[in-house]
Design a protein around this motif. Structure first.
Motif, short mmCIF file in Angstrom:
data_model
loop_
_atom_site.label_atom_id
_atom_site.label_comp_id
_atom_site.label_asym_id
_atom_site.label_seq_id
_atom_site.Cartn_x
_atom_site.Cartn_y
_atom_site.Cartn_z
N ASN A 162 38.50 41.70 50.79
CA ASN A 162 37.35 41.57 50.11
C ASN A 162 36.29 41.00 49.50
O ASN A 162 35.17 40.50 50.15
CB ASN A 162 36.98 42.40 48.65
N VAL A 163 37.41 39.42 49.36
CA VAL A 163 36.96 38.58 49.76
C VAL A 163 36.59 37.45 51.15
O VAL A 163 35.73 37.28 51.53
CB VAL A 163 37.79 37.23 48.63
N ILE A 164 37.22 38.20 51.86
CA ILE A 164 37.13 37.13 53.60
C ILE A 164 36.17 38.76 53.97
O ILE A 164 34.79 37.93 54.67
CB ILE A 164 38.27 37.64 54.31
N ALA A 165 36.15 39.48 53.66
CA ALA A 165 34.97 41.02 54.21
C ALA A 165 32.94 39.84 53.02
O ALA A 165 32.05 39.58 54.51
CB ALA A 165 34.76 42.07 53.54
N ALA A 166 33.35 39.16 52.63
CA ALA A 166 31.85 39.39 52.16
C ALA A 166 31.77 37.98 51.83
O ALA A 166 30.76 37.40 51.58
CB ALA A 166 32.23 39.16 50.06
N LEU A 203 49.30 35.35 51.29
CA LEU A 203 48.38 35.41 52.27
C LEU A 203 47.18 35.39 52.59
O LEU A 203 46.63 35.51 53.26
CB LEU A 203 48.19 36.97 50.78
N LEU A 204 46.43 34.15 52.24
CA LEU A 204 45.65 33.46 52.36
C LEU A 204 45.39 32.85 53.85
O LEU A 204 44.82 33.06 55.24
CB LEU A 204 44.28 32.59 51.26
N LYS A 205 46.62 32.45 54.22
CA LYS A 205 47.07 32.06 55.45
C LYS A 205 47.21 32.38 56.09
O LYS A 205 46.95 32.43 57.59
CB LYS A 205 47.96 31.14 54.87
N GLU A 206 47.59 33.70 55.90
CA GLU A 206 48.20 35.00 57.04
C GLU A 206 46.60 35.53 57.69
O GLU A 206 46.91 35.68 58.92
CB GLU A 206 49.35 35.34 56.54
N LYS A 207 46.48 35.82 56.67
CA LYS A 207 45.07 36.19 57.48
C LYS A 207 43.81 35.82 57.85
O LYS A 207 43.18 36.51 58.77
CB LYS A 207 44.53 37.36 55.62
N LEU A 208 43.98 34.53 57.54
CA LEU A 208 42.81 33.64 58.57
C LEU A 208 43.70 33.58 59.19
O LEU A 208 42.27 33.13 60.41
CB LEU A 208 42.36 32.13 57.23
N GLY A 209 44.56 33.61 59.84
CA GLY A 209 45.05 33.06 60.86
C GLY A 209 45.62 31.65 61.31
O GLY A 209 44.75 30.44 60.96
#
Ligand SMILES: [Zn+2]
Length: 483
Positions: free
Chosen positions: A434-438, A477-483
């Protein structure tokens, strides 16, 4: 010419006995004037003083703690002088044969940054026992100025702890007095209350050309009753004497008083010599004889002293010298720390919590900490909750605040307020998505190489979970998702 200050301190410590030194009157402070008096402490003719056994034990205990030699035989003398608060005309003291001789104390002198700059060893000349005098109260009422005498303090038991002139600055003097006060408190022989006068200090100050061995003429500044006043009085006295000497004047040997309002010392009277007092052996008291057995018995019951505790905290708990210094500065605080450390199994974390959160709440450790609603048990339980990952360190600070006011158990607060840390990856992944999408703009910046934006995402996740997200999991998790 450059001068060097030569300073020696005489400390009067009122011993924490229930009764006075030579009679059975109460030695408590603050009672109605003259309520605690009898023919002995009032000095009526023909009465016989009787020595307080507890006071002797306290003085020996102090002597042993300061590495003094305890003299098997010591003698009481009469110090004769006239003063309104001493109606009997003499004070019973010890003179040429005191109870304790020699000894030393290591003081920790602070630098400008408030940290220990160096250690200074100050030799102790002697410790002797003596009775206190009464107190004059000067009152002005109905245009008449009257002076009243309260003899409650007359004959209360004092130890006079005299140092060698080893001290070289105002800062060293207050470091010495602080260390001495700590030792007396650890020993339980004096309450250390400077405001009520249970601990008073006379400072002998003289100056000599730097490098010279010869002592200059000294002045004695009487009854300084706080660490700050002691430093100010000595600093003033050094400046004053420097001014006189550098303009060719001579120092007058005299007794001076420190005025806290002006920050100056002023002359009180010219200094008496010992022969002015006509000391002679007190005819009503036998020489005081203490046996080797008594001394070794008292020695066996000595508590751990501040310096030893500090060293043990460093070696047993791997604390820094600074932390160990703070946590051992008070007996009550030291025991609070040790209990907490043992219960939670992490001394470093316990030390941090106590030095920040606990000491932030209490002004007077000695009186307030024993009554605090947070105990070593509940603080250790709180620390354990962080160690187990149940709550974050940040949430723990709020829980601590609640514990401090309510006295509740940390588990209870965490449960009732729903503060349990979220470590569940699935749950956190949803929040992160949600945070990334927003925040498409920030994602772009981050992918463009702006590393500092990462903190923004962590903050946003924390905000979305009311601070309950497990920071370690969020970071990963953030590191994984942000790449
Ligand atoms: Zn009495």
């Amino acid at each position: 010419m450059e001068y060097e200050a030569v300073i020696g301190l005489e400390v009067h410590a009122q011993m924490l006995t229930k009764t006075k030194l030579f009679c059975s009157c109460s030695a408590s402070f603050g009672d109605d004037p003259n309520a605690n008096t009898c023919p002995i402490c009032l000095g009526f003719p023909g009465v016989l003083p009787k020595l307080n056994r507890q006071a002797v034990e306290y003085a020996i205990r102090t002597g042993l703690a300061l590495g003094c030699r305890i003299n098997g035989k010591s003698v009481f003398s009469r110090k004769n002088y006239f003063y309104p608060d001493l109606p009997k005309g003499y004070q019973i003291s010890q003179y040429d044969l005191p109870l304790c001789s020699g000894g030393n104390l290591k003081a920790r002198v602070l630098g400008d940054d408030g940290r220990v700059a160096y250690e200074k060893e100050v030799r102790i000349t002697r410790i002797h026992m003596e009775e206190d005098a009464g107190k004059s109260l000067h009152e002005a009422s109905r245009d008449i100025r009257s002076s009243l005498i309260d003899l409650n303090r007359a004959c209360t038991p004092l130890m006079e702890i005299v140092s060698e002139p080893d001290i070289r600055s105002a800062r060293e003097a207050s470091a010495y007095l602080k260390e001495l006060r700590q030792v007396l408190l650890y020993l339980g022989v004096c309450d250390g209350n400077m405001e009520e006068g249970s601990l008073r200090c006379d400072a002998n100050v003289s100056l000599r050309p730097k490098g010279s061995e010869k002592l200059g003429t000294r002045t004695e500044t009487k009854n300084v009753n706080s660490f700050r006043f002691l430093e100010r009085a000595i600093e003033y006295e050094i400046r004053r004497q420097e001014m006189i000497l550098s303009t060719g004047g001579t120092i007058v040997q005299e007794t001076r008083l420190f005025d806290a309002n002006t920050g100056e010392t002023r002359s009180m009277r010219s200094k008496e010599e010992a022969h002015d007092y006509r000391y002679f052996p007190e005819p009503d008291l036998l020489p005081l004889v203490v046996s080797e057995a008594q001394i070794s018995d008292i020695s066996a019951r000595l508590p751990e002293l501040p310096e030893a505790k500090r060293q043990r905290f460093i070696s047993d708990y791997s604390l820094s010298d600074y932390d160990a210094g703070i946590l051992s500065s008070d007996k009550v605080l030291a025991s609070f720390f040790e209990k907490t450390a043992k219960l939670c199994g992490d001394a470093k974390v316990a030390a941090n919590w106590i030095q920040t959160e606990v000491l932030c709440e209490v002004k007077d450790v000695e009186t307030e900490l024993p009554k605090a609603k947070v105990t070593p048990e509940t603080l250790a339980a709180l620390i354990t909750l962080i160690q187990k990952g149940t709550i974050s360190g940040k949430i723990a600070k709020d829980v601590f605040g609640d514990m401090w006011t309510s006295g509740k158990e940390p588990e209870e607060i965490v449960k009732s307020k729903g503060l349990v840390q979220v470590s569940d990856e699935g749950e956190l992944a949803k929040v992160i998505d949600n945070v990334i999408a927003a925040n498409a703009k920030q994602v772009e910046q981050y992918k463009g190489g702006k590393q500092s934006v990462f903190g923004f995402f962590v903050g946003a996740v924390m905000k979305a979970t009311q601070g309950k997200a497990n920071p370690a999991v969020v970071n990963r998790l953030l590191k994984e998702k942000l790449g």
